[in-house]
Each structure stands twice: as structure tokens, then as C-alpha cells.
Design a protein around this motif. Structure first.
Motif, PDB file in Angstrom:
ATOM      1  N   LEU A  21       0.829  -1.196   0.000  1.00 51.73           N
ATOM      2  CA  LEU A  21       0.000   0.000   0.000  1.00 51.73           C
ATOM      3  C   LEU A  21       0.869   1.255   0.000  1.00 51.73           C
ATOM      4  O   LEU A  21       0.586   2.220  -0.717  1.00 51.73           O
ATOM      5  N   TYR A  81     -11.891  -0.273   1.301  1.00 50.79           N
ATOM      6  CA  TYR A  81     -11.309  -1.190   0.322  1.00 50.79           C
ATOM      7  C   TYR A  81     -11.927  -0.985  -1.054  1.00 50.79           C
ATOM      8  O   TYR A  81     -11.229  -0.936  -2.064  1.00 50.79           O
ATOM      9  N   TYR A  84     -10.615   2.151  -2.517  1.00 55.84           N
ATOM     10  CA  TYR A  84      -9.241   1.964  -2.996  1.00 55.84           C
ATOM     11  C   TYR A  84      -9.233   1.302  -4.372  1.00 55.84           C
ATOM     12  O   TYR A  84      -8.490   1.725  -5.275  1.00 55.84           O
ATOM     13  N   SER A  87     -10.394   3.790  -7.072  1.00 52.37           N
ATOM     14  CA  SER A  87      -9.412   4.846  -7.319  1.00 52.37           C
ATOM     15  C   SER A  87      -8.181   4.319  -8.043  1.00 52.37           C
ATOM     16  O   SER A  87      -7.634   4.984  -8.934  1.00 52.37           O
ATOM     17  N   LEU A 121      -7.544   8.043  -3.916  1.00 51.73           N
ATOM     18  CA  LEU A 121      -6.468   7.175  -3.464  1.00 51.73           C
ATOM     19  C   LEU A 121      -5.702   7.771  -2.293  1.00 51.73           C
ATOM     20  O   LEU A 121      -5.342   7.060  -1.346  1.00 51.73           O
ATOM     21  N   ALA A 124      -7.887   7.108   0.695  1.00 50.23           N
ATOM     22  CA  ALA A 124      -8.166   5.700   0.995  1.00 50.23           C
ATOM     23  C   ALA A 124      -6.932   4.968   1.507  1.00 50.23           C
ATOM     24  O   ALA A 124      -7.034   4.155   2.435  1.00 50.23           O
ATOM     25  N   ILE A 125      -5.749   5.229   0.926  1.00 49.48           N
ATOM     26  CA  ILE A 125      -4.560   4.490   1.358  1.00 49.48           C
ATOM     27  C   ILE A 125      -4.206   4.790   2.808  1.00 49.48           C
ATOM     28  O   ILE A 125      -4.034   3.857   3.612  1.00 49.48           O
TER      29      ILE A 125
END
Length: 401
Positions: A21, A81, A84, A87, A121, A124-125
Motif C-alpha cells: 500500500l 477497500y 481503494y 481509485s 487514493l 483511501a490508502i
């Protein structure tokens, strides 16, 4: 996400998911910086106007500045998830399109798709890192995430230097985005099905979205976001005009690029310091970073001694890395009960995006009106303002204790 049926055996897999990630995030930062080495080619060979090149360069950051917080709300509702995955697909598809399309409008359309993926992203990461990492690794993982942009720019610089002399620019663009796609896919495969360790949203899964959003805001969150915006203003201004100062000022021993590469050292230092820490200690680390920035900005831009200027620049770069990393690393500590880590990170990203827009023009105005020495004093003043933002968090935590 479903609970891993073999949690004991999931330890190495969980660590691998965190690593990939982070690597996918760094390569996302590469997509932000990959246009810079190609500006001359876009103008001379592809026939792009300066305005079009400017839009290609700034679109990703502009999306974050305008829509990070609304995107965080959407991510909170859709799930980390799933967000993610969407994106990563968007960023990969847009990047491939940018590498294949040579017309200005088609390239801009591809860049807009990239920008949509990048916006989601970068929220989310870190939110996944905050929920999937074991307790002892949350702060270090988020601290490393704090340096994904300079690391991504460094990858873009090194990759372009290695490829462009012998390959077409389109090949460089394709390799950069394919590298991201591979790492993002591996991260998705490894993270699939992992049970969040400390997801603050799980304990309020049935809470209405509006209530959860309201629960995510607090004085600590607001002050941390404000401190991050201040950091971005002083940092982006510093690095935007650093090459000009190095060319005009004293004989600094390091190039502007090498000074920028010192920022991740600050990220790593913060990660080491914050391993096993708490909110109060994270605030102390942020405040120490701001103090180091204030102490080094004035001598860098005002000293005639090359050694003093070089050391001051190194301290400023490392201190900035410490500040950014410590603010992100504090997220698990400052998310209010019933709140969402994604929304908190979105607020921090929104503040940083606005700082990205404000930093360069403000720095240019100060330099034009008051010279380099005045710019150094301005950076010191902003650093002290960031220090002041974090002081109430320190006092508040002491009272709670």
C-alpha cells in the motif's frame, strides 16, 4: 471486509499489504510529478500550449484542493477497500490513456480521470493503513505515508533520467503508470479480506452517515488540519523557489533536488520516534519540527556562509518531513469516538491542498517585496504559527491525563 479465517497466519500477509500500500502510494506520487520532466517535450514536440501543460501539471493537486473533504465523505460511505479499488483502477486507466493519447484534449481528459483516481487514493490508502496496521505499526506506517509526494517526485526524476535519453516520453509515462498498476494490484490482493484492527467506524456501523461525519470533527482534528495546511504553505513555497535561490545565493553544497530528497529522512525519523507513542507525544514531535523549521529558515536565506546555508537547508527539509509525518501518524490518536479516519484524513488533505494553491503565489509576493531575507523571516513566522496550533493539543492532553 471479511474477517481473515486464519488471523495468526495473516501476520506476514498483513505486513506485506501495508508495504505494498505504501509503495502504491509512492507511485501515485510519481503520477503527480511525472509531467515536470516532460514540459519541454509537450511544448516542442506535442504542440501543447503553456496553458495546457499547466493544466496537465496541476490537475491532480487541484482536485485535492477542491474536493478532498467531500471525497472523504463518499469514501466513508462506500468503504475503504472498495474506494481503494475504484481509485486505483481510475488512476491506472487515466495514466495509460495519458501515455497513449497525443492530442491535447484527449491527454487532458485522461489526466482528469487520473485526477479522480488520485483524489480518492490519497485518502483511501492512509485510512487503510490506519485501520489495517497493528497498533505498534500505525504511527510508523502513517509517518512514512507523510512523505509519499517527495518520494514520488524522486522516483519520477530518477526514472525520467534513466529512460528519456534512450526512450520516447510515452514509454516513460507508460512505465511509470504500469509500475503503479502492478504495485496497486498486489496491495489489493494482499489487503483483500483482512480484518481491520482498530477501525473507529466499525463500532458505529449503524450510525447514520451525517452523525458519523459530525462525530469526526473536533478541536484536535481541526487544529491538526490547520497545522498541516500551514506546513504545506511554508514547505511548497520553500521548494518552489529553492532552485532560484540556490542559483542566485551563496554556494550551497547541495542541489535543490538533493535538499528535497532529505524530506523522507524526516518521515522516517518521525516514524521511529512515534513507534508506540500517543497523541501528546505526537503533538510534541510536530511542535519540535516546527521549531526546527523556524530556527533554520532565517539563517538559510540570510546567511552568507555556504556551510551555514547548507546545514540550515538540510535541517529545514528534515524538519518538514518530521512535521508532515507526525501529523499523519497522529490520526489514529485524534479520531474522535464514533468518528471516521477517512473523514479526518480528508480534512487534513483538504487543508494541505488549499495550502498547495496558496503557497507559491504567497512566496512569490514576499520574495518580490522583501527579498530572500524577508522570505526566510516569513517561513519562520509560519513555522511558529504551526507551533502555536499544536500547543492547545498538548495542553488538552495533559488536562485529560
Amino acid at each position: 471486509m471479511r474477517q481473515d479465517p486464519t488471523p495468526a497466519a495473516a501476520g506476514p500477509r498483513r505486513i506485506a499489504a501495508l508495504v505494498f500500500l505504501l509503495l502504491a502510494g509512492i507511485l501515485a506520487g510519481t503520477q503527480l510529478g511525472k509531467i515536470a520532466p516532460l514540459v519541454a517535450w509537450y511544448r516542442a514536440e506535442a504542440g501543447f500550449s503553456l496553458v495546457m501543460v499547466g493544466w496537465l501539471t496541476s490537475t491532480l493537486g487541484l482536485f485535492v484542493a477542491l474536493a478532498a473533504l467531500p471525497a472523504a465523505f463518499a469514501i466513508d460511505r462506500a468503504g475503504l477497500y472498495r474506494s481503494y479499488l475504484v481509485s486505483a483502477i481510475a488512476l491506472g486507466a487515466g495514466g495509460v490513456g495519458l501515455a497513449l493519447f497525443d492530442g491535447p484534449l484527449a491527454a487532458l481528459a485522461a489526466r482528469l480521470v487520473e485526477a479522480f483516481g488520485y483524489l480518492i487514493l490519497v485518502i483511501a490508502i492512509p485510512a487503510l493503513l490506519a485501520t489495517l496496521a497493528p497498533e505498534r505499526l500505525k504511527a510508523p506506517a502513517l509517518a512514512i505515508w507523510g512523505g509519499f509526494v517527495p518520494l514520488g517526485y524522486a522516483v519520477a526524476d530518477f526514472l525520467s533520467a534513466a529512460m528519456l535519453p534512450a526512450h520516447e516520453p510515452q514509454s516513460f509515462l507508460l512505465v511509470s503508470v504500469v509500475s503503479f498498476i502492478v504495485l496497486a494490484a498486489l496491495a489489493a490482493w494482499l489487503a483483500r479480506g483482512l480484518e481491520p484492527i482498530a477501525d473507529t467506524t466499525r463500532q458505529v456501523a449503524d450510525t447514520p452517515g451525517a452523525a458519523r461525519m459530525a462525530s469526526s470533527f473536533s478541536a484536535s482534528v481541526a487544529l491538526s488540519a490547520l497545522a498541516f495546511g500551514i506546513y504545506v504553505i511554508l514547505s511548497i513555497g520553500f521548494f518552489t523557489f529553492l532552485p532560484s535561490f540556490v542559483a542566485e545565493g551563496p554556494a550551497v553544497a547541495l542541489s535543490a533536488g538533493m535538499i528535497a530528497l532529505l524530506v523522507p529522512l524526516g518521515n522516517v525519523l518521525a516514524g521511529v520516534l512515534l513507534k508506540g507513542g500517543d497523541a501528546r507525544f505526537a503533538a510534541l514531535v510536530v511542535m519540535a519540527g516546527f521549531l526546527a523549521s523556524a530556527a533554520s529558515a532565517v539563517p538559510f536565506f540570510g546567511a552568507a556562509d555556504p556551510i551555514v546555508a547548507t546545514v540550515s537547508a538540510m535541517v529545514f527539509a528534515v524538519a518538514g518531513g518530521v512535521v508532515a509525518a507526525a501529523i499523519f501518524a497522529s490520526v489514529p490518536f485524534i479520531v474522535p469516538p464514533g468518528g471516521s479516519s477517512a473523514i479526518v484524513i480528508g480534512l487534513i488533505a483538504q487543508s494541505g491542498g488549499l495550502g498547495t494553491l496558496a503557497g507559491p503565489p504567497l512566496a512569490g509576493y514576499i520574495i518580490g517585496q522583501f527579498g530572500w531575507a524577508g522570505f526566510g523571516w516569513t517561513l519562520a513566522a509560519f513555522s511558529l504559527l504551526g507551533f502555536a496550533c499544536m500547543a492547545p493539543l498538548l495542553a488538552r492532553r495533559r488536562r485529560l491525563a
